[in-house]
Design a protein around this motif. Structure first.
Motif, PDB file in Angstrom:
ATOM      1  N   PHE A   1      38.561  33.386  44.046  1.00  0.00           N
ATOM      2  CA  PHE A   1      37.335  33.826  43.375  1.00  0.00           C
ATOM      3  C   PHE A   1      37.054  32.943  42.158  1.00  0.00           C
ATOM      4  O   PHE A   1      35.935  32.496  41.928  1.00  0.00           O
ATOM      5  CB  PHE A   1      37.475  35.289  42.985  1.00  0.00           C
ATOM      6  CG  PHE A   1      36.222  35.963  42.484  1.00  0.00           C
ATOM      7  CD1 PHE A   1      34.966  35.612  42.940  1.00  0.00           C
ATOM      8  CD2 PHE A   1      36.317  37.000  41.566  1.00  0.00           C
ATOM      9  CE1 PHE A   1      33.813  36.258  42.479  1.00  0.00           C
ATOM     10  CE2 PHE A   1      35.181  37.653  41.103  1.00  0.00           C
ATOM     11  CZ  PHE A   1      33.928  37.282  41.558  1.00  0.00           C
ATOM     12  N   LEU A   2      38.093  32.660  41.391  1.00  0.00           N
ATOM     13  CA  LEU A   2      37.946  31.787  40.224  1.00  0.00           C
ATOM     14  C   LEU A   2      37.618  30.355  40.658  1.00  0.00           C
ATOM     15  O   LEU A   2      36.776  29.695  40.041  1.00  0.00           O
ATOM     16  CB  LEU A   2      39.224  31.827  39.386  1.00  0.00           C
ATOM     17  CG  LEU A   2      39.158  31.322  37.965  1.00  0.00           C
ATOM     18  CD1 LEU A   2      38.016  31.929  37.182  1.00  0.00           C
ATOM     19  CD2 LEU A   2      40.477  31.607  37.254  1.00  0.00           C
ATOM     20  N   ALA A   3      38.217  29.891  41.746  1.00  0.00           N
ATOM     21  CA  ALA A   3      37.904  28.557  42.273  1.00  0.00           C
ATOM     22  C   ALA A   3      36.440  28.493  42.706  1.00  0.00           C
ATOM     23  O   ALA A   3      35.753  27.492  42.446  1.00  0.00           O
ATOM     24  CB  ALA A   3      38.825  28.222  43.442  1.00  0.00           C
ATOM     25  N   TRP A   4      35.962  29.568  43.351  1.00  0.00           N
ATOM     26  CA  TRP A   4      34.555  29.614  43.736  1.00  0.00           C
ATOM     27  C   TRP A   4      33.654  29.503  42.501  1.00  0.00           C
ATOM     28  O   TRP A   4      32.678  28.757  42.500  1.00  0.00           O
ATOM     29  CB  TRP A   4      34.249  30.916  44.484  1.00  0.00           C
ATOM     30  CG  TRP A   4      32.792  31.196  44.571  1.00  0.00           C
ATOM     31  CD1 TRP A   4      31.896  30.683  45.469  1.00  0.00           C
ATOM     32  CD2 TRP A   4      32.029  32.016  43.678  1.00  0.00           C
ATOM     33  NE1 TRP A   4      30.623  31.141  45.195  1.00  0.00           N
ATOM     34  CE2 TRP A   4      30.679  31.960  44.095  1.00  0.00           C
ATOM     35  CE3 TRP A   4      32.355  32.799  42.569  1.00  0.00           C
ATOM     36  CZ2 TRP A   4      29.671  32.656  43.436  1.00  0.00           C
ATOM     37  CZ3 TRP A   4      31.347  33.478  41.917  1.00  0.00           C
ATOM     38  CH2 TRP A   4      30.021  33.406  42.358  1.00  0.00           C
ATOM     39  N   LEU A   5      33.988  30.268  41.432  1.00  0.00           N
ATOM     40  CA  LEU A   5      33.180  30.239  40.218  1.00  0.00           C
ATOM     41  C   LEU A   5      33.138  28.829  39.625  1.00  0.00           C
ATOM     42  O   LEU A   5      32.070  28.329  39.271  1.00  0.00           O
ATOM     43  CB  LEU A   5      33.719  31.231  39.187  1.00  0.00           C
ATOM     44  CG  LEU A   5      32.997  31.189  37.842  1.00  0.00           C
ATOM     45  CD1 LEU A   5      31.626  31.823  37.948  1.00  0.00           C
ATOM     46  CD2 LEU A   5      33.829  31.855  36.776  1.00  0.00           C
ATOM     47  N   HIS A   6      34.302  28.193  39.531  1.00  0.00           N
ATOM     48  CA  HIS A   6      34.349  26.836  38.966  1.00  0.00           C
ATOM     49  C   HIS A   6      33.528  25.864  39.815  1.00  0.00           C
ATOM     50  O   HIS A   6      32.799  25.031  39.280  1.00  0.00           O
ATOM     51  CB  HIS A   6      35.790  26.341  38.841  1.00  0.00           C
ATOM     52  CG  HIS A   6      36.560  27.013  37.754  1.00  0.00           C
ATOM     53  ND1 HIS A   6      36.084  27.185  36.480  1.00  0.00           N
ATOM     54  CD2 HIS A   6      37.798  27.569  37.748  1.00  0.00           C
ATOM     55  CE1 HIS A   6      36.980  27.811  35.733  1.00  0.00           C
ATOM     56  NE2 HIS A   6      38.027  28.055  36.492  1.00  0.00           N
ATOM     57  N   ASN A   7      33.646  25.987  41.125  1.00  0.00           N
ATOM     58  CA  ASN A   7      32.903  25.095  42.022  1.00  0.00           C
ATOM     59  C   ASN A   7      31.402  25.348  41.922  1.00  0.00           C
ATOM     60  O   ASN A   7      30.612  24.407  41.797  1.00  0.00           O
ATOM     61  CB  ASN A   7      33.391  25.288  43.460  1.00  0.00           C
ATOM     62  CG  ASN A   7      32.722  24.336  44.417  1.00  0.00           C
ATOM     63  OD1 ASN A   7      32.763  23.121  44.227  1.00  0.00           O
ATOM     64  ND2 ASN A   7      32.088  24.878  45.443  1.00  0.00           N
TER      65      ASN A   7
ATOM     66  N   THR B   1      32.437  37.745  33.200  1.00  0.00           N
ATOM     67  CA  THR B   1      31.769  36.561  33.721  1.00  0.00           C
ATOM     68  C   THR B   1      31.292  36.788  35.148  1.00  0.00           C
ATOM     69  O   THR B   1      30.197  36.382  35.525  1.00  0.00           O
ATOM     70  CB  THR B   1      32.730  35.357  33.665  1.00  0.00           C
ATOM     71  OG1 THR B   1      33.169  35.194  32.311  1.00  0.00           O
ATOM     72  CG2 THR B   1      32.065  34.095  34.149  1.00  0.00           C
ATOM     73  N   ALA B   2      32.122  37.453  35.964  1.00  0.00           N
ATOM     74  CA  ALA B   2      31.759  37.729  37.361  1.00  0.00           C
ATOM     75  C   ALA B   2      32.518  38.965  37.826  1.00  0.00           C
ATOM     76  O   ALA B   2      33.621  39.253  37.341  1.00  0.00           O
ATOM     77  CB  ALA B   2      32.091  36.543  38.254  1.00  0.00           C
TER      78      ALA B   2
ATOM     79  N   ILE C   1      39.351  31.968  30.914  1.00  0.00           N
ATOM     80  CA  ILE C   1      39.009  33.060  31.814  1.00  0.00           C
ATOM     81  C   ILE C   1      40.142  33.301  32.812  1.00  0.00           C
ATOM     82  O   ILE C   1      40.931  32.403  33.107  1.00  0.00           O
ATOM     83  CB  ILE C   1      37.666  32.820  32.543  1.00  0.00           C
ATOM     84  CG1 ILE C   1      37.668  31.524  33.329  1.00  0.00           C
ATOM     85  CG2 ILE C   1      36.519  32.837  31.548  1.00  0.00           C
ATOM     86  CD1 ILE C   1      36.381  31.271  34.100  1.00  0.00           C
ATOM     87  N   PHE C   2      40.213  34.540  33.280  1.00  0.00           N
ATOM     88  CA  PHE C   2      41.259  34.907  34.237  1.00  0.00           C
ATOM     89  C   PHE C   2      40.686  35.900  35.237  1.00  0.00           C
ATOM     90  O   PHE C   2      39.620  36.473  35.037  1.00  0.00           O
ATOM     91  CB  PHE C   2      42.487  35.480  33.520  1.00  0.00           C
ATOM     92  CG  PHE C   2      42.219  36.697  32.685  1.00  0.00           C
ATOM     93  CD1 PHE C   2      42.401  37.971  33.192  1.00  0.00           C
ATOM     94  CD2 PHE C   2      41.771  36.577  31.364  1.00  0.00           C
ATOM     95  CE1 PHE C   2      42.150  39.100  32.423  1.00  0.00           C
ATOM     96  CE2 PHE C   2      41.527  37.696  30.585  1.00  0.00           C
ATOM     97  CZ  PHE C   2      41.710  38.963  31.117  1.00  0.00           C
ATOM     98  N   HIS C   3      41.426  36.095  36.319  1.00  0.00           N
ATOM     99  CA  HIS C   3      41.007  36.963  37.421  1.00  0.00           C
ATOM    100  C   HIS C   3      41.903  38.197  37.439  1.00  0.00           C
ATOM    101  O   HIS C   3      43.096  38.106  37.633  1.00  0.00           O
ATOM    102  CB  HIS C   3      41.130  36.197  38.737  1.00  0.00           C
ATOM    103  CG  HIS C   3      40.804  36.995  39.960  1.00  0.00           C
ATOM    104  ND1 HIS C   3      40.816  36.426  41.202  1.00  0.00           N
ATOM    105  CD2 HIS C   3      40.469  38.293  40.152  1.00  0.00           C
ATOM    106  CE1 HIS C   3      40.501  37.346  42.112  1.00  0.00           C
ATOM    107  NE2 HIS C   3      40.294  38.493  41.487  1.00  0.00           N
TER     108      HIS C   3
END
Length: 130
Positions: free
Chosen positions: A87-93, A54-55, A104-106
């Protein structure tokens, strides 16, 4: 305040892997991370992602000094699952939460280059060499 937690990641079903060095990333329909074991064994390791993650974010570890302090010093591995991931919080935001219900996981691979991968499936580990 940084609340990320780096837990050693051994979900590949093999004995814990030690430290590795980063060589390169190649892309096809998926992605392959090329690594090499540190030390005398020197086996080549490949993390194969069947689909593109995803990223992905890559930075020299000198650009991750705050995060580097969160890595448990007594752990001799380069593979971590990141809980409370910034990083995951950034993606969700940034995606307005459209992935919040996806599994998804980091995954962080900590070498001289720090590789952060957000994905929804475990990579396949391929080991070549001694």
């Amino acid at each position: 305040m940084n609340t990320q937690i780096f837990r050693p990641w051994s979900a590949l079903g093999l004995p814990a892997l030690g430290r590795v060095t980063f060589e390169r990333i190649t892309y096809d329909s998926g992605m392959r991370v090329h690594l090499k074991e540190s030390g005398s064994a020197g086996r080549r390791l490949y993390l194969d992602f069947i689909q593109l993650p995803t990223a992905i974010r890559i930075a020299n570890e000198s650009m991750r000094l705050v995060s580097l302090q969160l890595i448990p010093k007594e752990i001799e591995t380069s593979f971590f699952l990141v809980e409370n991931s910034d990083f995951l919080a950034w993606l969700h935001n940034d995606s307005l939460g459209i992935y919040k219900d996806d599994p998804i996981f980091h995954l962080a691979i900590v070498t001289d280059e720090w590789i952060d991968i957000i994905c929804n499936e475990k990579p396949v580990l391929v080991i070549e060499g001694r």
